[in-house]
Scaffold this active site. Structure first.
Site, PDB file in Angstrom:
ATOM      1  N   ARG A  59     -30.736  -5.680 -48.206  1.00  0.00           N
ATOM      2  CA  ARG A  59     -30.167  -5.071 -46.988  1.00  0.00           C
ATOM      3  C   ARG A  59     -28.679  -5.396 -46.889  1.00  0.00           C
ATOM      4  O   ARG A  59     -27.911  -4.638 -46.313  1.00  0.00           O
ATOM      5  CB  ARG A  59     -30.914  -5.560 -45.727  1.00  0.00           C
ATOM      6  CG  ARG A  59     -30.206  -5.169 -44.441  1.00  0.00           C
ATOM      7  CD  ARG A  59     -31.099  -5.023 -43.216  1.00  0.00           C
ATOM      8  NE  ARG A  59     -32.066  -6.088 -43.041  1.00  0.00           N
ATOM      9  CZ  ARG A  59     -31.785  -7.340 -42.631  1.00  0.00           C
ATOM     10  NH1 ARG A  59     -30.540  -7.698 -42.353  1.00  0.00           N
ATOM     11  NH2 ARG A  59     -32.745  -8.241 -42.508  1.00  0.00           N
ATOM     12  N   TYR A 112     -17.219  17.050 -37.582  1.00  0.00           N
ATOM     13  CA  TYR A 112     -18.568  17.387 -38.043  1.00  0.00           C
ATOM     14  C   TYR A 112     -19.555  17.357 -36.858  1.00  0.00           C
ATOM     15  O   TYR A 112     -19.416  16.513 -35.961  1.00  0.00           O
ATOM     16  CB  TYR A 112     -18.973  16.374 -39.109  1.00  0.00           C
ATOM     17  CG  TYR A 112     -20.381  16.504 -39.615  1.00  0.00           C
ATOM     18  CD1 TYR A 112     -20.733  17.533 -40.484  1.00  0.00           C
ATOM     19  CD2 TYR A 112     -21.369  15.607 -39.211  1.00  0.00           C
ATOM     20  CE1 TYR A 112     -22.023  17.659 -40.944  1.00  0.00           C
ATOM     21  CE2 TYR A 112     -22.664  15.719 -39.675  1.00  0.00           C
ATOM     22  CZ  TYR A 112     -22.982  16.752 -40.543  1.00  0.00           C
ATOM     23  OH  TYR A 112     -24.264  16.870 -40.987  1.00  0.00           O
ATOM     24  N   ASP A 184     -12.372  11.055 -42.000  1.00  0.00           N
ATOM     25  CA  ASP A 184     -13.532  11.554 -42.752  1.00  0.00           C
ATOM     26  C   ASP A 184     -12.986  12.447 -43.864  1.00  0.00           C
ATOM     27  O   ASP A 184     -12.434  13.518 -43.607  1.00  0.00           O
ATOM     28  CB  ASP A 184     -14.457  12.340 -41.802  1.00  0.00           C
ATOM     29  CG  ASP A 184     -15.721  12.861 -42.497  1.00  0.00           C
ATOM     30  OD1 ASP A 184     -15.695  13.066 -43.729  1.00  0.00           O
ATOM     31  OD2 ASP A 184     -16.733  13.073 -41.801  1.00  0.00           O
ATOM     32  N   LYS A 209     -22.613  14.765 -50.138  1.00  0.00           N
ATOM     33  CA  LYS A 209     -21.998  16.050 -50.464  1.00  0.00           C
ATOM     34  C   LYS A 209     -21.384  16.023 -51.871  1.00  0.00           C
ATOM     35  O   LYS A 209     -22.103  15.860 -52.829  1.00  0.00           O
ATOM     36  CB  LYS A 209     -20.973  16.402 -49.380  1.00  0.00           C
ATOM     37  CG  LYS A 209     -21.510  16.227 -47.948  1.00  0.00           C
ATOM     38  CD  LYS A 209     -22.579  17.233 -47.607  1.00  0.00           C
ATOM     39  CE  LYS A 209     -23.260  16.961 -46.268  1.00  0.00           C
ATOM     40  NZ  LYS A 209     -22.380  16.817 -45.115  1.00  0.00           N
TER      41      LYS A 209
HETATM   42  C1  PLP Z   1     -22.480  16.086 -43.984  1.00  0.00           C
HETATM   43  C2  PLP Z   1     -21.308  15.493 -43.340  1.00  0.00           C
HETATM   44  C3  PLP Z   1     -21.416  14.308 -42.627  1.00  0.00           C
HETATM   45  C4  PLP Z   1     -22.738  13.591 -42.426  1.00  0.00           C
HETATM   46  O1  PLP Z   1     -23.259  13.126 -43.629  1.00  0.00           O
HETATM   47  P1  PLP Z   1     -24.838  12.880 -43.878  1.00  0.00           P
HETATM   48  O2  PLP Z   1     -24.864  12.276 -45.224  1.00  0.00           O
HETATM   49  O3  PLP Z   1     -25.508  14.200 -43.755  1.00  0.00           O
HETATM   50  O4  PLP Z   1     -25.305  11.953 -42.808  1.00  0.00           O
HETATM   51  C5  PLP Z   1     -20.272  13.794 -42.056  1.00  0.00           C
HETATM   52  N1  PLP Z   1     -19.076  14.403 -42.173  1.00  0.00           N
HETATM   53  C6  PLP Z   1     -18.937  15.561 -42.844  1.00  0.00           C
HETATM   54  C7  PLP Z   1     -17.600  16.192 -42.937  1.00  0.00           C
HETATM   55  C8  PLP Z   1     -20.030  16.149 -43.454  1.00  0.00           C
HETATM   56  O5  PLP Z   1     -19.895  17.300 -44.114  1.00  0.00           O
END
Ligand code: PLP
Length: 393
Positions: A59, A112, A184, A209
């Site tokens: 963890r 997001y 982000d 992604k």
């Molecule tokens: C998909 C996404 C997230 C969230 O990510 P998860 O892995 O689905 O929790 C956050 N920010 C952006 C820009 C995203 O495309």
């Protein structure tokens, strides 16, 4: 291995690899052990206290996960990095580490969908003051930041209309009031953009992604100043949103081809954006690589490539969206983005499903908008596919 002088494509392959190889294995193993054993109780104690390197319990830290963390650390030129079970776990851990009752965060209306939800529904419940600004109104954002804030949270390019915000300019404004700057960087990836080099303190990725790249594992990563990463790490150790060894291995495996994929997706997306822009059935194309995009100049300054995602609005209403999308062949109609295969969908069933129609209108998301995440297929085939689907409208 010292990769400080290596290019990103090299670092993506080699960073973090090597230490774990047993019996000459050329790939770092998946260490699915929950706990790590010691013969020497004094050594165990030292490692437990963090006084010497080692692993105790997964963890907290895990050898396979550490390989992945090292890759993002090097690709973002950061002092430190840590990981999470998903991108949203990374985002909520960062926000809840730094934002306690009485603190103030300034961010954008276009973050997001899940992040917006934290800002609109969750953080206010903990008495955190949230101010969301018009995403491209830099003057307004600077004014809000200057009023005093503890955290500036940015995302660029944004989802789904690919708005671009000037990281350098806003990070400089935030520095003046001592705010932590978080970006982000999921859409751009470290191949196209490095927010830390533009003044950010922490960068966040949904590794689900582009970093993973194959739509088959979920994870989140952060990288940045050691002192800040440590704080978030300690919170994550306890709240338990940890990344497991299996998905960490798959994401690290995907990252080895990150540069190849991103270069391909950058060039295919630019071609497709130009193609769509010239098509009479397409009302508007949102892609920062187009000279007509309002954020093009800033994008050119802070990005090395414009990414694999675009959105476009069709002439007509939602009926046309349905017909067009279901006629496309080389696409998965699915949420998510950044995969080897092309993915498409309307924001109301993908990124912004959590929001009401009214909230989407407020964000300027047209009803006939389609988000299109370009895969690594041959671009001529993708254009031909778009052509035959547009011809049915
Ligand atoms: C998909 C996404 C997230 C969230 O990510 P998860 O892995 O689905 O929790 C956050 N920010 C952006 C820009 C995203 O495309």
């Amino acid at each position: 291995m010292d990769l400080s002088n290596s290019k990103k494509g090299t670092a993506a392959v080699w960073a973090g690899e090597g230490d774990l190889n047993t019996k000459g294995a050329a790939t770092s193993p998946i260490v699915n052990s929950v706990a790590f054993s010691y013969h020497d109780l004094d050594e165990w104690h030292e490692v437990s206290l963090g006084k010497s390197d080692g692993f105790i319990y997964s963890r907290n830290t895990n050898p396979t996960v550490a390989v992945l963390e090292e890759k993002i650390r090097v690709l973002e030129s950061a002092e430190a990095a840590t990981s999470f079970a998903t991108g949203m776990a990374a985002i909520s851990n960062v926000l809840f580490t730094f934002l306690t009752a009485g603190k103030r965060v300034v961010s954008l209306k276009d973050t997001y969908g899940g992040t917006s939800k934290l800002f609109l529904d969750f953080l206010p419940k903990y008495n955190v003051e949230v101010t969301l600004c018009d995403t491209t109104d830099h003057d307004a954002i600077e004014i809000e930041v200057a009023k005093g804030c503890d955290l500036l949270y940015l995302e660029t390019p944004t989802n789904p209309t690919l708005k671009v915000v000037d990281i350098k300019r806003l990070a400089a404004a935030a520095k003046k009031v001592g705010a932590v700057v978080v970006v982000d960087n999921t859409f751009a990836t470290p191949i196209n953009q490095n927010p830390l080099e533009l003044g950010a303190d922490l960068v966040i990725h949904s590794a689900t992604k582009f970093l993973c790249g194959h739509s088959d594992a979920m994870g989140g990563l952060i990288a940045g100043k050691k002192e800040l990463v440590q704080k978030v790490f300690h919170f994550r150790e306890i709240n338990g949103a940890s990344l497991q060894a299996d998905p960490a291995y798959m994401i690290a495996r995907g990252m080895k081809t990150l540069e190849l994929r991103i270069e391909r997706q950058n060039s295919s997306a630019l071609k497709i954006a130009h193609y769509l822009q010239a098509h009479p059935k397409v009302k508007a194309v949102y892609y920062p690589g187009l000279a007509s995009h309002p954020g093009h100049q800033i994008a050119k300054e802070q990005m090395r490539g414009f990414g694999g995602i675009m959105s476009f609005a069709l002439e007509g209403g939602y009926d046309n969206v349905k017909k067009f999308l279901t006629t496309l062949k080389l696409v998965h109609l699915a949420a998510s983005l950044g995969s080897v295969s092309t993915l498409a969908g309307p924001p109301r069933t993908t990124s912004h499903v959590e929001l009401t129609e009214e909230q989407r209108m407020m964000l300027g998301i047209p009803e006939s908008l389609i988000r299109y995440s370009v895969g690594i297929e041959n671009v001529d085939d993708l254009i031909q596919d778009l052509e035959q689907a547009l011809a049915t409208l």
